[in-house]
Design a protein around this motif. Sequence first.
Motif, PDB file in Angstrom:
ATOM      1  N   GLU A   1      44.584  39.317  38.136  1.00  0.00           N
ATOM      2  CA  GLU A   1      43.664  40.231  37.221  1.00  0.00           C
ATOM      3  C   GLU A   1      42.780  41.220  38.091  1.00  0.00           C
ATOM      4  O   GLU A   1      42.873  42.354  38.104  1.00  0.00           O
TER       5      GLU A   1
ATOM      6  N   THR B   1      36.320  37.534  38.568  1.00  0.00           N
ATOM      7  CA  THR B   1      37.579  36.635  38.398  1.00  0.00           C
ATOM      8  C   THR B   1      37.687  36.038  39.530  1.00  0.00           C
ATOM      9  O   THR B   1      37.568  36.385  40.864  1.00  0.00           O
ATOM     10  N   HIS B   2      38.642  34.644  39.376  1.00  0.00           N
ATOM     11  CA  HIS B   2      38.934  34.101  40.407  1.00  0.00           C
ATOM     12  C   HIS B   2      40.539  34.280  40.759  1.00  0.00           C
ATOM     13  O   HIS B   2      41.273  33.653  41.401  1.00  0.00           O
ATOM     14  N   ASP B   3      41.193  34.978  39.354  1.00  0.00           N
ATOM     15  CA  ASP B   3      42.526  35.114  39.294  1.00  0.00           C
ATOM     16  C   ASP B   3      42.968  36.675  40.179  1.00  0.00           C
ATOM     17  O   ASP B   3      42.539  37.580  39.713  1.00  0.00           O
ATOM     18  N   GLN B   4      43.577  36.345  41.110  1.00  0.00           N
ATOM     19  CA  GLN B   4      44.010  37.450  42.034  1.00  0.00           C
ATOM     20  C   GLN B   4      45.031  38.571  41.476  1.00  0.00           C
ATOM     21  O   GLN B   4      44.918  39.661  41.700  1.00  0.00           O
TER      22      GLN B   4
ATOM     23  N   ARG C   1      46.179  36.986  27.974  1.00  0.00           N
ATOM     24  CA  ARG C   1      45.339  37.512  29.095  1.00  0.00           C
ATOM     25  C   ARG C   1      46.076  38.729  29.542  1.00  0.00           C
ATOM     26  O   ARG C   1      45.185  39.673  29.977  1.00  0.00           O
TER      27      ARG C   1
ATOM     28  N   GLU D   1      34.567  36.572  34.272  1.00  0.00           N
ATOM     29  CA  GLU D   1      35.750  35.899  33.965  1.00  0.00           C
ATOM     30  C   GLU D   1      35.875  35.767  32.307  1.00  0.00           C
ATOM     31  O   GLU D   1      36.127  34.774  31.752  1.00  0.00           O
TER      32      GLU D   1
ATOM     33  N   SER E   1      39.353  33.799  30.972  1.00  0.00           N
ATOM     34  CA  SER E   1      39.576  32.618  31.648  1.00  0.00           C
ATOM     35  C   SER E   1      40.059  31.540  30.253  1.00  0.00           C
ATOM     36  O   SER E   1      40.768  30.634  30.527  1.00  0.00           O
TER      37      SER E   1
ATOM     38  N   SER F   1      51.190  36.186  45.417  1.00  0.00           N
ATOM     39  CA  SER F   1      51.545  35.099  44.835  1.00  0.00           C
ATOM     40  C   SER F   1      53.246  35.008  44.644  1.00  0.00           C
ATOM     41  O   SER F   1      53.593  35.828  44.121  1.00  0.00           O
TER      42      SER F   1
ATOM     43  N   ALA G   1      48.094  32.402  28.501  1.00  0.00           N
ATOM     44  CA  ALA G   1      48.615  33.597  29.645  1.00  0.00           C
ATOM     45  C   ALA G   1      48.942  34.726  28.933  1.00  0.00           C
ATOM     46  O   ALA G   1      48.869  35.844  29.635  1.00  0.00           O
TER      47      ALA G   1
END
Length: 369
Positions: A197, A192-195, A170, A160, A163, A237, A167
Amino acid sequence: MAELKLRNLQKTYDNGPTVIHGIDLDIRDGEFMVFVGPSGCGKTTTLRMIAGLEDISGGSLSIGQRQVNDVPAAKRGVAMVFQSYALYPHMTVRENMGFGLKLAKKSRAEIDEAVQRAADILQITHLLDRKPKALSGGQRQRVAIGRAIVRKPDVFLFDEPLSNLDASLRVQMRIELAKLHKDLATTMVYVTHDQVEAMTLGDRIAVFNGGRIEQVGTPLELYQHPANQFVAGFLGSPKMNFLPARLAESSAAGSRLTLAGNTGISVPQKCPLALESAITLGLRPEHISWQPQAADNTIPAEVDLVEHLGGEQIVYARAAGIDQQIAFSLPSKDIAPARGERVFLKPEFEACHLFDAAGQTLAGRAVGA
């Protein structure tokens, strides 16, 4: 460069729970593999086992042709970039990047050459004589990545790393990481937990859940052909809409479903279940449009909220008998329905997904697949 082979990989803490339940995964030589999933799903623990920072409780891990279960972290040929930059505040950027090579007793010329090469790749040559306190967050992360590059590892591991950035930064760093992978052509594993990314960076994605891998595939494979409801809902999303239904009819020509609220709709997929079986209908927001009048195969609903996001609008509506909102997207140039307006949703049912009571995919395909 090196390939990784994880065979029945397990992690159990002393007198504690098993958190990794037998993972099997091949990561190809030169591949950018992304581990994605919610907090606590096991993705970082798996990465730390690859790095040698966590003991392996069961199974085997190979890097290249070597099984490395009991090989110390320093001898595995991996370099790890953490969420925190972990830079020495009293050292310059040059000294931070070359510190690992100095500990390895490399010559000054070798260190200077490796640091200069990494700085050129990351475009931070002009920062080499600064100290971390004089750097922005993005610059500090580049230095942390540069410290990994100078070691010329077989595998890069990222936990990550973006993180802590805002924004816009990133987005910029995602582009730079993708370019870095292309330039170095080295195996990279990224957590990552960010889909977003995951979808933009990965050659392939492994979706984790509860210490297991739910599905592995390219971003489009997972988005268009999810193996189950968890994967379908995690990627995208806004996320996929899930509507509870029961199977009323099924034939080679398709199926007839009854939604909660007794709305009947027809889908082109044949459903291999007994009549009256519980089914979940999955619809992505981009596959739903709206109209002001009722028509065949539409779902009546009332608008709760309209989000204006610049390039698009997200409309949230609620259908009778269905607890959750149904989200659908519109181009910003289109006129959106007003809050409280009664509308009739027209899904593209050829792009729908059907899931059984256990959440496993029954049928579904994306438009153009």
